[in-house]
Design a protein around this motif. Structure first.
Motif, PDB file in Angstrom:
ATOM      1  N   GLY A 236    -114.138  82.241  52.234  1.00  0.00           N
ATOM      2  CA  GLY A 236    -112.720  82.565  52.288  1.00  0.00           C
ATOM      3  C   GLY A 236    -112.395  83.920  51.700  1.00  0.00           C
ATOM      4  N   CYS A 237    -113.208  84.374  50.766  1.00  0.00           N
ATOM      5  CA  CYS A 237    -112.992  85.643  50.084  1.00  0.00           C
ATOM      6  C   CYS A 237    -114.262  85.959  49.310  1.00  0.00           C
ATOM      7  N   VAL A 238    -114.483  87.234  49.022  1.00  0.00           N
ATOM      8  CA  VAL A 238    -115.636  87.656  48.223  1.00  0.00           C
ATOM      9  C   VAL A 238    -115.118  88.400  46.996  1.00  0.00           C
ATOM     10  N   GLY A 239    -115.464  87.905  45.816  1.00  0.00           N
ATOM     11  CA  GLY A 239    -115.057  88.566  44.583  1.00  0.00           C
ATOM     12  C   GLY A 239    -115.935  89.770  44.306  1.00  0.00           C
TER      13      GLY A 239
ATOM     14  N   LEU B 252     -99.836  89.374  50.597  1.00  0.00           N
ATOM     15  CA  LEU B 252    -100.244  88.396  49.590  1.00  0.00           C
ATOM     16  C   LEU B 252    -101.145  87.409  50.308  1.00  0.00           C
ATOM     17  N   ARG B 253    -102.439  87.701  50.290  1.00  0.00           N
ATOM     18  CA  ARG B 253    -103.416  86.951  51.072  1.00  0.00           C
ATOM     19  C   ARG B 253    -103.909  85.711  50.326  1.00  0.00           C
ATOM     20  N   GLN B 254    -103.979  85.812  48.987  1.00  0.00           N
ATOM     21  CA  GLN B 254    -104.525  84.706  48.213  1.00  0.00           C
ATOM     22  C   GLN B 254    -103.803  84.591  46.880  1.00  0.00           C
ATOM     23  N   VAL B 255    -103.617  83.348  46.437  1.00  0.00           N
ATOM     24  CA  VAL B 255    -103.092  83.058  45.110  1.00  0.00           C
ATOM     25  C   VAL B 255    -104.184  82.334  44.338  1.00  0.00           C
ATOM     26  N   SER B 256    -104.508  82.817  43.143  1.00  0.00           N
ATOM     27  CA  SER B 256    -105.540  82.207  42.309  1.00  0.00           C
ATOM     28  C   SER B 256    -104.877  81.411  41.196  1.00  0.00           C
ATOM     29  N   THR B 257    -105.351  80.193  40.990  1.00  0.00           N
ATOM     30  CA  THR B 257    -104.722  79.273  40.051  1.00  0.00           C
ATOM     31  C   THR B 257    -105.755  78.644  39.120  1.00  0.00           C
TER      32      THR B 257
ATOM     33  N   ARG C 299    -101.346  68.919  53.327  1.00  0.00           N
ATOM     34  CA  ARG C 299     -99.968  68.526  53.656  1.00  0.00           C
ATOM     35  C   ARG C 299     -99.055  69.738  53.747  1.00  0.00           C
ATOM     36  N   HIS C 300     -99.396  70.788  53.000  1.00  0.00           N
ATOM     37  CA  HIS C 300     -98.580  72.007  53.006  1.00  0.00           C
ATOM     38  C   HIS C 300     -99.126  73.075  53.957  1.00  0.00           C
ATOM     39  N   GLY C 301    -100.238  72.801  54.632  1.00  0.00           N
ATOM     40  CA  GLY C 301    -100.813  73.776  55.544  1.00  0.00           C
ATOM     41  C   GLY C 301    -101.488  74.943  54.861  1.00  0.00           C
ATOM     42  N   VAL C 302    -102.023  74.710  53.665  1.00  0.00           N
ATOM     43  CA  VAL C 302    -102.689  75.748  52.883  1.00  0.00           C
ATOM     44  C   VAL C 302    -104.172  75.397  52.753  1.00  0.00           C
ATOM     45  N   ARG C 303    -105.042  76.401  52.750  1.00  0.00           N
ATOM     46  CA  ARG C 303    -106.486  76.190  52.616  1.00  0.00           C
ATOM     47  C   ARG C 303    -106.914  76.488  51.187  1.00  0.00           C
ATOM     48  N   LEU C 304    -107.709  75.604  50.608  1.00  0.00           N
ATOM     49  CA  LEU C 304    -108.227  75.822  49.266  1.00  0.00           C
ATOM     50  C   LEU C 304    -109.495  76.657  49.302  1.00  0.00           C
ATOM     51  N   VAL C 305    -109.738  77.381  48.204  1.00  0.00           N
ATOM     52  CA  VAL C 305    -110.935  78.202  48.054  1.00  0.00           C
ATOM     53  C   VAL C 305    -111.541  77.899  46.687  1.00  0.00           C
ATOM     54  N   LEU C 306    -112.847  77.659  46.658  1.00  0.00           N
ATOM     55  CA  LEU C 306    -113.577  77.373  45.421  1.00  0.00           C
ATOM     56  C   LEU C 306    -114.446  78.569  45.067  1.00  0.00           C
ATOM     57  N   ALA C 307    -114.223  79.146  43.891  1.00  0.00           N
ATOM     58  CA  ALA C 307    -115.000  80.320  43.468  1.00  0.00           C
ATOM     59  C   ALA C 307    -116.317  79.905  42.840  1.00  0.00           C
ATOM     60  N   LEU C 308    -117.363  80.671  43.099  1.00  0.00           N
ATOM     61  CA  LEU C 308    -118.622  80.514  42.380  1.00  0.00           C
ATOM     62  C   LEU C 308    -118.441  81.223  41.039  1.00  0.00           C
TER      63      LEU C 308
ATOM     64  N   ARG D 171    -106.841  79.723  45.592  1.00  0.00           N
ATOM     65  CA  ARG D 171    -108.087  79.518  44.847  1.00  0.00           C
ATOM     66  C   ARG D 171    -107.830  78.503  43.744  1.00  0.00           C
ATOM     67  N   VAL D 172    -108.658  77.473  43.702  1.00  0.00           N
ATOM     68  CA  VAL D 172    -108.498  76.429  42.692  1.00  0.00           C
ATOM     69  C   VAL D 172    -109.092  76.902  41.368  1.00  0.00           C
ATOM     70  N   GLY D 173    -108.889  76.088  40.332  1.00  0.00           N
ATOM     71  CA  GLY D 173    -109.411  76.420  39.019  1.00  0.00           C
ATOM     72  C   GLY D 173    -110.885  76.110  38.887  1.00  0.00           C
ATOM     73  N   PHE D 174    -111.383  76.063  37.666  1.00  0.00           N
ATOM     74  CA  PHE D 174    -112.808  75.925  37.398  1.00  0.00           C
ATOM     75  C   PHE D 174    -113.122  74.531  36.863  1.00  0.00           C
ATOM     76  N   TYR D 175    -114.078  73.894  37.494  1.00  0.00           N
ATOM     77  CA  TYR D 175    -114.554  72.587  37.030  1.00  0.00           C
ATOM     78  C   TYR D 175    -115.705  72.865  36.069  1.00  0.00           C
ATOM     79  N   ARG D 176    -115.392  72.866  34.787  1.00  0.00           N
ATOM     80  CA  ARG D 176    -116.322  73.324  33.761  1.00  0.00           C
ATOM     81  C   ARG D 176    -117.488  72.360  33.563  1.00  0.00           C
TER      82      ARG D 176
END
Length: 286
Positions: A186-189, A62-67, A124-133, A92-97
């Motif tokens: 961080g990842c490629v869709g 489980l490499r990434q969780v998308s939210t 604080r939790h030691g997790v890295r965020l990812v922003l999708a294009l 992965r964070v959500g979308f800023y519309r």
């Protein structure tokens, strides 16, 4: 090449069944979508650990969780906290519309503040965020994402040429150059799409297409090109088109994707093609 599968097409399968389906499809791991109607929802984020265990039991990661998280609140605290407990390194964070009816500068400022609050929470939790294009957002391209990130180095970026095709596309090398190189990825869709007439005169629609059926995104160039540059991060395969049998659809697209890895690399020059007119036609207006 590590290929994750975004779990969206599998819906609300129990963790054990989801893990078995992904293993049968030939995935290396999961990009777990946390959303209502899915295996894990925002209200049942404690199941992230259960899902991670089921995946490991089937030889997957489980490499990434998308939210859909866009700012820090009690839900974000809970979801990111459970990701950390399960050993998930990327969220992965959500979308800023983008809203054309609202002031762009104000919307961008609000999005920056939301992302900053999430980044502090994740740190604080030691997790890295990812922003999708992603199309329809304030971050459909590398340049727009850079404006949103506003110099933040603690958030990675998730290029997605299929998503970007919804707004016309961006050359994959330009995306990397603007972001500052592979270290920021961080990842490629991975998905594909086609443009087709939608019935109204002069009107076109972009719809999702099975990866194995081709489309407007030149994956036969992008994939080996990324490997030639030394990209070793994960890919996340997305099956967004209707599929009566998600397992069969994922297996077929995964097979096609892995086949591209061993195919011949043909470079794609980054230059605009000259207009070649047919008799009786005029060059496009500039």
């Amino acid at each position: 090449m590590r290929v994750l599968v975004l779990t969206k097409p599998f819906g609300a399968l129990p963790p054990g069944e989801l893990a078995e389906q992904l293993a049968q499809a030939g995935a290396d791991g999961a990009d777990l979508l946390v959303r209502d109607g899915q295996t894990v929802t925002p209200d049942t984020s404690w199941r992230i650990a259960e899902t991670a265990k089921a995946l490991r039991g089937n030889g997957l990661e489980l490499r990434q969780v998308s939210t859909d998280l866009i700012s820090a609140d009690s839900e974000s605290e809970r979801v990111i906290g459970h990701c950390a407990e399960a050993g998930v390194s990327q969220v992965r964070v959500g979308f800023y519309r983008y809203d054309a009816e609202l002031d762009y500068a104000a919307g961008l400022d609000r999005a920056r503040r939301g992302l900053a609050s999430l980044a502090e929470l994740a740190a604080r939790h030691g997790v890295r965020l990812v922003l999708a294009l992603h199309h329809g957002t304030l971050h459909p391209s590398a340049a727009h994402a850079s404006l949103l990130l506003d110099g933040r180095e603690d958030v990675l970026v998730h290029p997605d040429p299929g998503n970007q095709a919804k707004e016309g596309g961006e050359h994959w090398r330009l995306t990397l150059d603007v972001l500052g190189g592979l270290d920021r990825v961080g990842c490629v869709g991975v998905k594909n799409a086609v443009w087709e007439p939608d019935g109204a005169p002069g009107s076109w629609n972009c719809r999702w297409q099975p990866l194995a059926d081709g489309g407007v995104v030149p994956w036969a160039t992008i994939l080996p090109g990324l490997q030639e540059l030394g990209y070793t991060g994960p890919f996340s395969l997305h099956v967004h088109y209707p599929a009566d049998d998600p397992l069969a659809a994922v297996r077929r697209d995964l097979g096609y994707l892995r086949g591209l890895r061993s195919g011949p690399f043909q470079s794609e020059p980054f230059q605009s093609e000259p207009f070649r007119s047919e008799p009786g036609t005029a060059p496009p207006a500039r």
